[in-house]
Design a protein around this motif. Structure first.
Motif, short mmCIF file in Angstrom:
data_model
loop_
_atom_site.label_atom_id
_atom_site.label_comp_id
_atom_site.label_asym_id
_atom_site.label_seq_id
_atom_site.Cartn_x
_atom_site.Cartn_y
_atom_site.Cartn_z
N PRO A 286 5.07 10.93 16.21
CA PRO A 286 4.84 11.86 15.10
C PRO A 286 5.77 13.07 15.18
O PRO A 286 6.04 13.58 16.27
CB PRO A 286 3.37 12.28 15.28
CG PRO A 286 2.77 11.21 16.14
CD PRO A 286 3.87 10.73 17.04
N LYS A 287 6.23 13.55 14.04
CA LYS A 287 7.09 14.72 14.00
C LYS A 287 6.27 15.94 13.58
O LYS A 287 5.81 16.02 12.45
CB LYS A 287 8.24 14.49 13.02
CG LYS A 287 9.24 13.44 13.48
CD LYS A 287 10.35 13.25 12.46
CE LYS A 287 11.22 14.49 12.35
NZ LYS A 287 12.38 14.28 11.45
N ARG A 288 6.11 16.86 14.51
CA ARG A 288 5.34 18.07 14.22
C ARG A 288 6.00 18.87 13.11
O ARG A 288 5.33 19.44 12.25
CB ARG A 288 5.21 18.92 15.47
CG ARG A 288 4.39 20.19 15.25
CD ARG A 288 4.42 21.11 16.47
NE ARG A 288 3.89 20.44 17.65
CZ ARG A 288 3.87 20.99 18.85
NH1 ARG A 288 4.40 22.20 19.04
NH2 ARG A 288 3.36 20.34 19.88
N SER A 289 7.34 18.91 13.13
CA SER A 289 8.05 19.69 12.12
C SER A 289 7.79 19.15 10.71
O SER A 289 7.74 19.93 9.74
CB SER A 289 9.55 19.70 12.41
OG SER A 289 10.07 18.37 12.36
N ALA A 290 7.63 17.84 10.57
CA ALA A 290 7.36 17.25 9.26
C ALA A 290 5.99 17.69 8.75
O ALA A 290 5.82 18.01 7.56
CB ALA A 290 7.43 15.73 9.33
N ALA A 291 5.00 17.71 9.63
CA ALA A 291 3.66 18.17 9.24
C ALA A 291 3.70 19.64 8.83
O ALA A 291 3.06 20.04 7.84
CB ALA A 291 2.68 17.96 10.40
N GLU A 292 4.45 20.45 9.57
CA GLU A 292 4.54 21.87 9.25
C GLU A 292 5.20 22.08 7.89
O GLU A 292 4.74 22.91 7.08
CB GLU A 292 5.33 22.59 10.34
CG GLU A 292 4.60 22.64 11.68
CD GLU A 292 5.49 23.16 12.81
OE1 GLU A 292 6.72 23.29 12.59
OE2 GLU A 292 4.96 23.43 13.91
N ARG A 293 6.26 21.33 7.62
CA ARG A 293 6.95 21.48 6.34
C ARG A 293 6.09 20.98 5.18
O ARG A 293 6.11 21.55 4.09
CB ARG A 293 8.28 20.73 6.38
CG ARG A 293 9.30 21.39 7.29
CD ARG A 293 10.57 20.58 7.39
NE ARG A 293 11.52 21.22 8.29
CZ ARG A 293 12.70 20.70 8.61
NH1 ARG A 293 13.07 19.53 8.09
NH2 ARG A 293 13.50 21.34 9.43
N LEU A 294 5.35 19.92 5.41
CA LEU A 294 4.45 19.41 4.37
C LEU A 294 3.43 20.48 3.99
O LEU A 294 3.21 20.78 2.81
CB LEU A 294 3.76 18.14 4.84
CG LEU A 294 3.00 17.30 3.80
CD1 LEU A 294 2.84 15.87 4.28
CD2 LEU A 294 1.61 17.88 3.50
N ARG A 295 2.80 21.06 4.99
CA ARG A 295 1.79 22.10 4.72
C ARG A 295 2.43 23.32 4.06
O ARG A 295 1.83 23.95 3.17
CB ARG A 295 1.09 22.49 6.02
CG ARG A 295 0.16 21.41 6.57
CD ARG A 295 -0.68 21.92 7.74
NE ARG A 295 -1.70 20.95 8.11
CZ ARG A 295 -1.60 20.09 9.14
NH1 ARG A 295 -0.51 20.10 9.91
NH2 ARG A 295 -2.57 19.25 9.39
N ALA A 296 3.65 23.65 4.46
CA ALA A 296 4.34 24.79 3.86
C ALA A 296 4.63 24.54 2.39
O ALA A 296 4.49 25.44 1.55
CB ALA A 296 5.63 25.08 4.62
N LEU A 297 5.04 23.33 2.05
CA LEU A 297 5.30 23.00 0.65
C LEU A 297 4.03 23.04 -0.19
O LEU A 297 4.02 23.53 -1.32
CB LEU A 297 5.94 21.61 0.55
CG LEU A 297 7.44 21.54 0.84
CD1 LEU A 297 7.90 20.08 0.88
CD2 LEU A 297 8.23 22.30 -0.22
N LEU A 298 2.94 22.50 0.36
CA LEU A 298 1.67 22.56 -0.35
C LEU A 298 1.28 24.00 -0.65
O LEU A 298 0.83 24.33 -1.77
CB LEU A 298 0.57 21.87 0.47
CG LEU A 298 0.68 20.35 0.65
CD1 LEU A 298 -0.46 19.85 1.55
CD2 LEU A 298 0.66 19.62 -0.69
#
Length: 319
Positions: A286-298
């Motif tokens: 899993p990529k932590r940075s991808a989860a962070e960016r997803l939440r940031a976009l939301l």
């Protein structure tokens, strides 16, 4: 003309006509064999070994074994997608009952039948499960698979969301496909793939309307006073923006859940506007940075409520 000359002329005519008749007969024989024998392509567009009878049953070919413009376009899309799928399935280790493919929003199961006909049946292995909400299409596909002797094909009257917990499907899936599964059905297919730990996902999203409606409702207040608000000022732009953002979020979600993601074009735009192909390969990292960016976009677009609804399997934030 004397009888001898007439006989000679007749003989020459017969000899000349003989090869022509023979050639015509041979051509007719080839044409007939190409439509009656499943292992000989009727047209150059078809693949060697492909069942002509199957394509007739799917109405991709006419009863005379011909292609019209619409079916040629549809066949090109399915073949192009098959090229991607074939390479991925070749990576699945040999095992009884595998590879397993679950096709969500199967419709008439064009993709499932062609995949089974070209890849699984010649190898004598694997299963295809078609998931479809319209009972008449499920019944039709079951009857067609029985007529063709495709014993490894199964069809379920379920939605993609219902399929997540269905005991009728294997617990571990090799591949999930969703070809033009409308709006949130693609998200449900992704959720199914995550729940069943699919090795691969092959997605061609369609009609992403949910996020566009949220953008219209919320107006992304944090961006309302910036030039970026112009991206959804007009309804058409809102729809396109919502579609683009939806697929970006889906890719981030897959990466956050341990998949390597590739986004490419399915076929040329002249064939279909619903053309984005998302290929996901499970890596278990899993990529932590991808989860962070997803939440940031939301958060940026004011649609944080979608996380619990569409991205519920996101890893819990660190700290």
């Amino acid at each position: 003309m004397s009888s001898d000359k007439k006989a000679a002329a007749g003989g020459r005519g017969a000899r000349a006509a003989g090869p022509a008749r023979e050639a015509r007969g041979s051509a007719v024989g080839r044409a007939a064999s190409s439509t009656s024998r499943p292992d000989v392509p009727a047209l150059p567009e078809l693949r060697p070994g492909q069942s002509v009878e199957l394509l007739k049953e799917l109405h991709i070919l006419t009863r005379e074994g011909k292609l019209n413009q619409d079916s040629r376009r549809k066949l090109k899309q399915v073949y192009h997608l098959y090229q991607f799928i074939e390479k991925l399935l070749e990576e699945v280790p040999p095992a009884e009952g595998h590879p397993t493919v679950v096709d969500h929003g199967a419709g008439k199961s064009y993709l499932g039948f062609i995949l089974y006909d070209l890849f699984l049946q010649p190898r004598g292995m694997g299963q295809v499960f078609g998931v479809e909400t319209r009972p008449e299409l499920v019944q039709r596909s079951e009857e067609l698979a029985a007529r063709l002797g495709f014993a490894g094909m199964h069809f379920l009257h379920l939605s993609a969301a219902q399929a997540v917990d269905s005991p009728a499907l294997p617990q571990r899936i090799d591949m999930v496909t969703a070809l033009h599964a409308c709006d949130t059905a693609t998200d449900d297919a992704i959720d199914f793939g995550l729940a069943r730990q699919a090795k691969f996902m092959v997605l061609v999203p369609c009609c992403q309307a949910e996020l566009a409606s949220r953008l219209r409702e919320n107006k992304a207040l944090s961006l309302a006073r910036t030039p970026l608000a112009e991206l959804w000022r007009h309804p058409l732009h809102t729809r396109e923006m919502g579609s683009q953002l939806t697929n970006v979020l889906r890719c981030l979600y897959l990466e956050a859940c341990g998949y390597q993601v590739t986004v490419t074009e399915l076929v040329g735009w002249e064939h279909s506007m619903k053309n984005e192909l998302i290929l996901a390969r499970h890596t278990g990292q899993p990529k932590r940075s991808a989860a962070e960016r997803l939440r940031a976009l939301l958060a940026q677009f004011g649609v944080e409520a979608l996380e619990a609804q569409r991205y519920a399997r996101l890893p819990v934030p660190a700290g």
